[in-house]
Design a protein around this motif. Sequence first.
Motif, mmCIF file in Angstrom:
data_model
loop_
_atom_site.group_PDB
_atom_site.id
_atom_site.type_symbol
_atom_site.label_atom_id
_atom_site.label_comp_id
_atom_site.label_asym_id
_atom_site.label_seq_id
_atom_site.Cartn_x
_atom_site.Cartn_y
_atom_site.Cartn_z
ATOM 1 N N ILE A 212 33.786 124.585 127.810
ATOM 2 C CA ILE A 212 33.988 124.569 129.262
ATOM 3 C C ILE A 212 33.309 123.314 129.800
ATOM 4 C CG2 ILE A 212 33.468 125.736 131.441
ATOM 5 C CD1 ILE A 212 33.289 128.369 129.872
ATOM 6 N N TRP A 213 33.980 122.585 130.698
ATOM 7 C CA TRP A 213 33.372 121.467 131.427
ATOM 8 C C TRP A 213 33.198 121.886 132.889
ATOM 9 C CZ3 TRP A 213 37.186 120.567 127.781
ATOM 10 C CH2 TRP A 213 37.037 119.508 126.877
ATOM 11 N N VAL A 214 32.010 121.725 133.433
ATOM 12 C CA VAL A 214 31.766 121.912 134.865
ATOM 13 C C VAL A 214 31.451 120.516 135.404
ATOM 14 C CG1 VAL A 214 30.288 122.987 136.610
ATOM 15 C CG2 VAL A 214 30.910 124.268 134.543
ATOM 16 N N LEU A 215 32.342 119.972 136.252
ATOM 17 C CA LEU A 215 32.294 118.548 136.590
ATOM 18 C C LEU A 215 32.060 118.316 138.077
ATOM 19 C CD1 LEU A 215 35.435 117.590 134.503
ATOM 20 C CD2 LEU A 215 33.079 117.048 133.886
ATOM 21 N N GLY A 216 31.269 117.280 138.388
ATOM 22 C CA GLY A 216 31.028 116.883 139.764
ATOM 23 C C GLY A 216 31.141 115.380 139.905
ATOM 24 N N GLY A 217 31.702 114.929 141.017
ATOM 25 C CA GLY A 217 31.810 113.489 141.252
ATOM 26 C C GLY A 217 33.114 112.930 140.723
ATOM 27 N N SER A 218 33.194 111.604 140.737
ATOM 28 C CA SER A 218 34.407 110.928 140.278
ATOM 29 C C SER A 218 34.327 110.740 138.770
ATOM 30 C CB SER A 218 34.508 109.557 140.959
ATOM 31 O OG SER A 218 33.446 108.742 140.505
ATOM 32 N N PHE A 219 35.362 110.117 138.188
ATOM 33 C CA PHE A 219 35.328 109.825 136.760
ATOM 34 C C PHE A 219 34.713 108.452 136.497
ATOM 35 C CE2 PHE A 219 38.204 113.367 136.696
ATOM 36 C CZ PHE A 219 37.929 113.979 135.484
ATOM 37 N N ASN A 224 28.947 113.718 136.901
ATOM 38 C CA ASN A 224 28.033 114.789 136.450
ATOM 39 C C ASN A 224 28.833 115.780 135.619
ATOM 40 O OD1 ASN A 224 25.767 115.329 139.302
ATOM 41 N ND2 ASN A 224 26.415 113.432 138.334
ATOM 42 N N SER A 225 28.271 116.236 134.510
ATOM 43 C CA SER A 225 28.981 117.207 133.683
ATOM 44 C C SER A 225 28.005 118.175 133.020
ATOM 45 C CB SER A 225 29.799 116.488 132.595
ATOM 46 O OG SER A 225 30.522 117.433 131.829
ATOM 47 N N ILE A 226 28.351 119.466 133.042
ATOM 48 C CA ILE A 226 27.662 120.491 132.251
ATOM 49 C C ILE A 226 28.710 121.081 131.325
ATOM 50 C CG2 ILE A 226 26.622 122.785 132.335
ATOM 51 C CD1 ILE A 226 25.339 122.018 134.998
ATOM 52 N N GLU A 227 28.391 121.179 130.039
ATOM 53 C CA GLU A 227 29.370 121.595 129.043
ATOM 54 C C GLU A 227 28.763 122.598 128.073
ATOM 55 O OE1 GLU A 227 30.739 117.888 127.262
ATOM 56 O OE2 GLU A 227 30.519 116.885 129.205
ATOM 57 N N ALA A 228 29.590 123.542 127.597
ATOM 58 C CA ALA A 228 29.119 124.507 126.603
ATOM 59 C C ALA A 228 30.306 125.071 125.845
ATOM 60 C CB ALA A 228 28.332 125.633 127.270
ATOM 61 N N GLY A 229 30.074 125.351 124.550
ATOM 62 C CA GLY A 229 31.138 125.903 123.721
ATOM 63 C C GLY A 229 30.733 125.909 122.264
ATOM 64 N N THR A 246 25.509 122.993 123.812
ATOM 65 C CA THR A 246 25.590 122.656 125.238
ATOM 66 C C THR A 246 25.450 121.137 125.367
ATOM 67 O OG1 THR A 246 23.199 122.819 125.579
ATOM 68 C CG2 THR A 246 24.499 124.816 125.947
ATOM 69 N N TYR A 247 25.823 120.638 126.526
ATOM 70 C CA TYR A 247 25.669 119.206 126.813
ATOM 71 C C TYR A 247 25.537 119.042 128.318
ATOM 72 C CZ TYR A 247 25.866 114.244 125.882
ATOM 73 O OH TYR A 247 25.518 112.929 125.748
ATOM 74 N N TRP A 248 24.850 117.986 128.736
ATOM 75 C CA TRP A 248 24.841 117.629 130.166
ATOM 76 C C TRP A 248 24.691 116.120 130.303
ATOM 77 C CZ3 TRP A 248 20.816 115.141 132.804
ATOM 78 C CH2 TRP A 248 19.584 115.049 132.114
ATOM 79 N N THR A 249 25.201 115.595 131.399
ATOM 80 C CA THR A 249 24.974 114.199 131.768
ATOM 81 C C THR A 249 25.097 114.068 133.278
ATOM 82 O OG1 THR A 249 25.699 111.892 131.479
ATOM 83 C CG2 THR A 249 27.409 113.566 131.425
ATOM 84 N N SER A 250 24.360 113.130 133.864
ATOM 85 C CA SER A 250 24.492 112.874 135.306
ATOM 86 C C SER A 250 24.986 111.454 135.571
ATOM 87 C CB SER A 250 23.147 113.086 136.010
ATOM 88 O OG SER A 250 22.178 112.206 135.490
ATOM 89 N N ASP A 251 25.323 110.709 134.500
ATOM 90 C CA ASP A 251 25.823 109.338 134.689
ATOM 91 C C ASP A 251 26.918 108.990 133.677
ATOM 92 O OD1 ASP A 251 24.354 109.180 132.378
ATOM 93 O OD2 ASP A 251 23.045 107.545 133.028
ATOM 94 N N PHE A 323 20.841 116.475 138.643
ATOM 95 C CA PHE A 323 22.174 116.031 139.024
ATOM 96 C C PHE A 323 22.214 115.486 140.447
ATOM 97 C CE2 PHE A 323 22.501 119.643 136.097
ATOM 98 C CZ PHE A 323 23.141 119.008 135.031
ATOM 99 N N SER A 324 23.279 114.723 140.722
ATOM 100 C CA SER A 324 23.544 114.272 142.092
ATOM 101 C C SER A 324 24.628 115.175 142.687
ATOM 102 C CB SER A 324 23.968 112.800 142.095
ATOM 103 O OG SER A 324 24.979 112.566 141.120
ATOM 104 N N TYR A 325 25.863 115.038 142.234
ATOM 105 C CA TYR A 325 26.970 115.845 142.775
ATOM 106 C C TYR A 325 26.795 117.332 142.470
ATOM 107 C CZ TYR A 325 29.327 111.400 143.514
ATOM 108 O OH TYR A 325 29.639 110.140 143.937
ATOM 109 N N LEU A 326 26.391 117.654 141.238
ATOM 110 C CA LEU A 326 26.254 119.060 140.863
ATOM 111 C C LEU A 326 25.040 119.725 141.512
ATOM 112 C CD1 LEU A 326 27.291 119.164 137.081
ATOM 113 C CD2 LEU A 326 28.583 119.998 139.045
#
Length: 423
Positions: A212-219, A224-229, A246-251, A323-326
């Motif tokens: 699953i990707w939970v995404l915020g902001g533009s590409f 911003n992305s939170i991921e798990a699977g 799991t994974y996350w990034t804000s940039d 995060f910024s957007y998230l």
Amino acid sequence: MGLTEISGGHRGRILKGVLFLACLWGLISLSCAGRLSASRQKLEVQKHLKRLNKLPIKTIQSPDGDIIDCVHISHQPAFDHPFLKDHKIQTRPSYHPEGLFSENKMSMGPKERTKPITQLWHMNGKCPEDTIPIRRTKEEDVLRASSVKRYGKKKHRSIPKPRSADPDLMNESGHQHAIAYVQGDKYYGAKATINVWEPKIQQPNEFSLSQIWVLGGSFGEDLNSIEAGWQVSPDLYGDNNTRLFTYWTSDAYQATGCYNLLCSGFIQVNSEIAMGASISPISGYRNSQYDISILIWKDPKEGHWWMQFGSGYVLGYWPSFLFSYLADSASMIEWGGEVVNSQPDGHHTSTQMGSGHFPEEGFGKSSYFRNIQVVDSSNNLKAPKDLGTFTEQSNCYDVQTGNNGDWGHYFYYGGPGRNPNCT
């Protein structure tokens, strides 16, 4: 006094010093520089391992060769983050989303019954209260990465871009996807149940995952992305086992974030589930199906993003300040599979996505996401509206959606990669 009169130990130290000076003066070239570089790298790797591998209260040897360290909850890697020095651990979320789909109410026929799942290391013990299980990072794990700095990080541009009409832009990273997605609203979480497979990977630098990707902001660079699977990644783990991640990034994967607990950020509160540990058992073709449920949601009170695994394992949370957007909400949710196509020998990779079979083969043969839901602004789980699908090359990996009373919104996805129609 000549060198012949110096004791062995002193002679060794003098010769090392001479070699070092010779290296500095450029008198001995590449082999010497290589030895110094290897020595520096080893030192860097050891420092990194010391940062990652916290002192355990108990250690458990997993049957697959993993070492699971039970580390006190307050000593986990998250607290290396400067913003978390005075953070008070939130042991449970203030609120759960309302309207969780009840797995017990499902009326699947006998052929469609799925079975519970666990992690391999559970066979050899469990972690005590007030500790969390952490998969120990080994020297060879770090050495497989392109650099110590890049260890545990995804390569850039691994997000599918359904809105892009330019196939070159979508494909520039060599990542390929088969996903369902929603966009155009504010989202506060997502849920799905995913069956677990062990896809074959052609090249060690490739991977196959379902998440699953939970995404915020533009590409762009501020995504911003939170991921798990679950994933199979020989490069990251050194084997072909299917593992929870799991994974996350804000940039957009540039400098922030990482897999699992391989950097500071995610705060784990659960003593039973280890991020990055092998999942067992695995679904079989025309055989028993095993699946996992993942829920990610934003706690309306504290603002942190929480993750739940299965029906009862609340694993932990990503603090909102990461995060910024998230920090506010997500603007897009994606569910589905991703592989790396490194085009070995100039051909499309034969790395499998999901079960390695196309969606039309259906239950017991193809991979699925079922009971797909999103969390709305009132903290309610709801069926997604206007579910779209996207794949770069449907003759390599495809996706097909459906809807029924037992599975709610669902889709089958995946494929074999290289085949007569995908070269």
